[in-house]
Design a protein around this motif. Structure first.
Motif, PDB file in Angstrom:
ATOM      1  N   UNK A   8       9.749 -15.732  39.201  1.00 52.16           N
ATOM      2  CA  UNK A   8      11.210 -15.833  39.249  1.00 52.16           C
ATOM      3  C   UNK A   8      11.707 -16.744  38.141  1.00 52.16           C
ATOM      4  N   UNK A   9      12.984 -16.585  37.809  1.00 54.71           N
ATOM      5  CA  UNK A   9      13.636 -17.497  36.866  1.00 54.71           C
ATOM      6  C   UNK A   9      14.874 -18.080  37.533  1.00 54.71           C
ATOM      7  N   UNK A  10      15.339 -19.198  36.984  1.00 58.39           N
ATOM      8  CA  UNK A  10      16.528 -19.851  37.536  1.00 58.39           C
ATOM      9  C   UNK A  10      17.295 -20.547  36.417  1.00 58.39           C
ATOM     10  N   UNK A  11      18.600 -20.317  36.370  1.00 57.48           N
ATOM     11  CA  UNK A  11      19.478 -21.045  35.459  1.00 57.48           C
ATOM     12  C   UNK A  11      20.101 -22.209  36.219  1.00 57.48           C
ATOM     13  N   UNK A  12      19.932 -23.412  35.702  1.00 59.76           N
ATOM     14  CA  UNK A  12      20.504 -24.607  36.315  1.00 59.76           C
ATOM     15  C   UNK A  12      21.608 -25.110  35.386  1.00 59.76           C
ATOM     16  N   UNK A  13      22.846 -25.157  35.888  1.00 59.38           N
ATOM     17  CA  UNK A  13      24.000 -25.473  35.043  1.00 59.38           C
ATOM     18  C   UNK A  13      24.719 -26.720  35.530  1.00 59.38           C
ATOM     19  N   UNK A  14      25.081 -27.598  34.593  1.00 64.24           N
ATOM     20  CA  UNK A  14      25.901 -28.777  34.899  1.00 64.24           C
ATOM     21  C   UNK A  14      27.361 -28.417  34.643  1.00 64.24           C
ATOM     22  N   UNK A  15      28.196 -28.487  35.687  1.00 63.45           N
ATOM     23  CA  UNK A  15      29.595 -28.063  35.580  1.00 63.45           C
ATOM     24  C   UNK A  15      30.511 -29.080  36.258  1.00 63.45           C
ATOM     25  N   UNK A  69      24.914 -26.061  39.482  1.00 63.09           N
ATOM     26  CA  UNK A  69      24.821 -24.697  40.009  1.00 63.09           C
ATOM     27  C   UNK A  69      23.435 -24.116  39.747  1.00 63.09           C
ATOM     28  N   UNK A  70      22.907 -23.383  40.726  1.00 61.91           N
ATOM     29  CA  UNK A  70      21.602 -22.730  40.613  1.00 61.91           C
ATOM     30  C   UNK A  70      21.796 -21.222  40.712  1.00 61.91           C
ATOM     31  N   UNK A  71      21.206 -20.501  39.771  1.00 59.45           N
ATOM     32  CA  UNK A  71      21.279 -19.037  39.781  1.00 59.45           C
ATOM     33  C   UNK A  71      19.855 -18.487  39.680  1.00 59.45           C
ATOM     34  N   UNK A  72      19.301 -18.061  40.817  1.00 65.04           N
ATOM     35  CA  UNK A  72      17.917 -17.584  40.881  1.00 65.04           C
ATOM     36  C   UNK A  72      17.865 -16.060  40.737  1.00 65.04           C
ATOM     37  N   UNK A  73      16.745 -15.579  40.188  1.00 63.88           N
ATOM     38  CA  UNK A  73      16.502 -14.137  40.151  1.00 63.88           C
ATOM     39  C   UNK A  73      15.001 -13.884  40.149  1.00 63.88           C
ATOM     40  N   UNK A  96      29.094 -37.789  29.355  1.00 61.80           N
ATOM     41  CA  UNK A  96      28.754 -37.554  30.758  1.00 61.80           C
ATOM     42  C   UNK A  96      27.835 -36.341  30.881  1.00 61.80           C
ATOM     43  N   UNK A  97      28.113 -35.296  30.082  1.00 62.14           N
ATOM     44  CA  UNK A  97      27.285 -34.093  30.121  1.00 62.14           C
ATOM     45  C   UNK A  97      25.845 -34.411  29.732  1.00 62.14           C
ATOM     46  N   UNK A  98      25.663 -35.187  28.665  1.00 60.03           N
ATOM     47  CA  UNK A  98      24.304 -35.521  28.229  1.00 60.03           C
ATOM     48  C   UNK A  98      23.579 -36.370  29.267  1.00 60.03           C
ATOM     49  N   UNK A  99      24.298 -37.302  29.888  1.00 62.66           N
ATOM     50  CA  UNK A  99      23.680 -38.104  30.951  1.00 62.66           C
ATOM     51  C   UNK A  99      23.269 -37.215  32.119  1.00 62.66           C
ATOM     52  N   UNK A 100      24.148 -36.262  32.459  1.00 61.95           N
ATOM     53  CA  UNK A 100      23.848 -35.341  33.558  1.00 61.95           C
ATOM     54  C   UNK A 100      22.636 -34.480  33.225  1.00 61.95           C
ATOM     55  N   UNK A 101      22.562 -33.995  31.972  1.00 59.83           N
ATOM     56  CA  UNK A 101      21.435 -33.148  31.577  1.00 59.83           C
ATOM     57  C   UNK A 101      20.125 -33.934  31.587  1.00 59.83           C
ATOM     58  N   UNK A 102      20.177 -35.194  31.173  1.00 58.49           N
ATOM     59  CA  UNK A 102      18.973 -36.036  31.243  1.00 58.49           C
ATOM     60  C   UNK A 102      18.530 -36.225  32.691  1.00 58.49           C
ATOM     61  N   UNK A 103      19.505 -36.442  33.573  1.00 66.69           N
ATOM     62  CA  UNK A 103      19.191 -36.649  34.988  1.00 66.69           C
ATOM     63  C   UNK A 103      18.650 -35.367  35.616  1.00 66.69           C
ATOM     64  N   UNK A 104      19.245 -34.225  35.259  1.00 61.45           N
ATOM     65  CA  UNK A 104      18.757 -32.942  35.780  1.00 61.45           C
ATOM     66  C   UNK A 104      17.334 -32.684  35.296  1.00 61.45           C
ATOM     67  N   UNK A 105      17.079 -32.977  34.014  1.00 65.84           N
ATOM     68  CA  UNK A 105      15.732 -32.788  33.460  1.00 65.84           C
ATOM     69  C   UNK A 105      14.715 -33.639  34.215  1.00 65.84           C
ATOM     70  N   UNK A 106      15.073 -34.895  34.469  1.00 69.05           N
ATOM     71  CA  UNK A 106      14.181 -35.781  35.224  1.00 69.05           C
ATOM     72  C   UNK A 106      13.933 -35.229  36.628  1.00 69.05           C
ATOM     73  N   UNK A 107      14.995 -34.725  37.256  1.00 69.15           N
ATOM     74  CA  UNK A 107      14.876 -34.196  38.618  1.00 69.15           C
ATOM     75  C   UNK A 107      14.001 -32.946  38.650  1.00 69.15           C
ATOM     76  N   UNK A 108      14.161 -32.071  37.642  1.00 70.45           N
ATOM     77  CA  UNK A 108      13.343 -30.859  37.570  1.00 70.45           C
ATOM     78  C   UNK A 108      11.875 -31.217  37.359  1.00 70.45           C
ATOM     79  N   UNK A 109      11.626 -32.122  36.401  1.00 71.98           N
ATOM     80  CA  UNK A 109      10.242 -32.450  36.044  1.00 71.98           C
ATOM     81  C   UNK A 109       9.486 -33.111  37.186  1.00 71.98           C
ATOM     82  N   UNK A 110      10.209 -33.709  38.127  1.00 74.06           N
ATOM     83  CA  UNK A 110       9.559 -34.376  39.256  1.00 74.06           C
ATOM     84  C   UNK A 110       9.672 -33.589  40.560  1.00 74.06           C
ATOM     85  N   UNK A 111      10.141 -32.346  40.466  1.00 76.99           N
ATOM     86  CA  UNK A 111      10.337 -31.560  41.688  1.00 76.99           C
ATOM     87  C   UNK A 111       9.556 -30.250  41.698  1.00 76.99           C
TER      88      UNK A 111
END
Length: 394
Positions: free
Chosen positions: A304-311, A388-392, A323-338
């Motif tokens: 499966x694939x998933x698009x993760x979007x900061x909005x 937002x998460x969009x899985x397929x 704020x967007x760059x901080x959010x993307x860094x935080x999302x990256x950290x969350x993904x890499x540890x999940x």
């Protein structure tokens, strides 16, 4: 050419004759300069009175009379600096045109003339390079750079800038087999100062640096354009530039018979390898996706694939870039540890990550989203950011 009328359209507009010069900076914002710029840009074509009125006036009570007065004053200024200079503006009342006489030397016309000569493949390589260099030397910060904000200037500016970039690229291609790498660097570095986003210029620089053995400079050049494109356009470099980087920046010129050395090169420094999900650039991600897709079809396994979007709260991309760059860094950290070590993710755009999930299907989507969001929401500074998460399932 002391008796020639030199007209500069690239950079700051000016008209010069012998020791006299009419400069744009002395008449900044004047209708006379705008009239001259427009007539010269449209030389060879009759410009109607109404077209000039639309260009120069929006609220004049008597625009036709104002135009007549302006043309008369402009001709008088030309007469003062050039013998019978007023004749360069022909016509009266219903239409006007600029006469490009034999005495006129217009840099934009010369620019195209040199390029046309340079593209004649019957000429020698040296002669073609000389013509390209002459054209390139004329181009200075764009067509009518000071007036570039005018709507009518913009398409002309784009046209000439494309010609300039093409001339630099073609000149670099001719210089490369001659080993003129320093000249390529000089030409392309100047081009990137005028337009940082042209990937061909960066590719030429990378090739020249590699040819000179300056791999560190080549790597820095690639990292610079990759960061710039992501920050400005939310996009990664094109496949051509990425493949060039992968194939050339790390030298592999010698025949290698030591497989341990090859494995070491492939593995890198294991001590610095990030544990957990694997992150890579988008171009590499595409190859991994194709490989995993083929394997999943052969083994009939889940993929499966998933698009993760900061909005923002409206579902649009965040306007606050910091704020967007901080959010993307935080999302990256969350993904890499999940996620698991065999999963893969990449930065897809300025506000999105793309995940490749092995052995994942619809039944596991909620759990994946929950794990990532649990880590993300630990940061209270991200309360104004929605993810937002969009899985397929593939």
């Amino acid at each position: 050419m002391p008796n020639k009328i030199h007209i500069t359209m690239f950079g700051q507009f000016s008209i010069a004759y012998r020791d006299k010069k009419l400069c744009e900076n002395e008449y900044r914002g004047s209708k006379m300069m705008l009239l001259l710029q427009y007539l010269i840009s449209q030389r060879g074509r009759e410009i109607t009175q109404n077209e000039l009125i639309d260009l120069l006036w929006s609220d004049s009570k008597n625009p036709a009379n104002a135009l007549k007065t302006l043309v008369h004053r402009t001709r008088a200024v030309l007469d003062d600096m050039i013998p019978d200079g007023g004749r360069l503006i022909a016509g009266s009342h219903s239409s006007y045109t600029f006469i490009e006489s034999n005495e006129c030397v217009i840099d934009s016309s010369l620019f195209k003339e040199y390029i046309n000569k340079a593209e004649d493949e019957s000429l020698s390589r040296t002669r073609r390079i000389s013509m390209y260099k002459k054209a390139i030397s004329l181009y200075n910060s764009g067509y009518l750079a000071v007036t570039a904000g005018e709507t009518w200037v913009q398409p002309i500016n784009v046209y000439f800038h494309a010609l300039y970039n093409s001339a630099v690229d073609k000149c670099a291609q001719l210089l490369y087999p001659m080993g003129k790498f320093s000249e390529i660097i000089t030409l392309c570095e100047r081009a990137t100062m005028l337009d940082q986003s042209d990937e061909k210029m960066h590719a030429n620089l990378i090739r020249a640096f590699v040819a000179m053995g300056e791999y560190e400079r080549a790597a820095k050049q690639y990292n610079y354009i990759r960061t710039y494109l992501m920050e400005q356009y939310g996009a990664a470099p094109g496949a051509h530039l990425t493949e060039l980087y992968e194939l050339t920046v790390k030298p592999r010129n010698d025949v290698q018979n030591n497989l341990d050395a090859v494995i070491g090169d492939l593995s890198g420094d294991d001590s610095k390898e990030r544990k957990g999900v694997f992150y890579c650039q988008y171009e590499i991600f595409k190859y991994i996706f194709r490989l995993y897709k083929r394997e999943s079809m052969r083994l009939e396994s889940k993929l499966s694939i998933c698009l993760v979007s900061a909005v923002d709260n409206s579902g649009n991309e965040l306007e606050d870039i910091k704020l967007l760059e901080k959010a993307m860094d935080k999302i990256s950290f969350s993904i890499s540890n999940s996620l698991r070590m065999r999963d893969v993710y990449t930065r897809y755009s300025r506000s999105q990550y793309l995940l490749l999930l092995l052995e994942a299907d619809e039944s596991s989507f909620n759990g994946i989203e929950e794990r990532i969001m649990t880590r993300f929401r630990r940061s209270k500074t991200m309360d104004s950011v929605n993810v937002n998460f969009n899985f397929k399932e593939i």
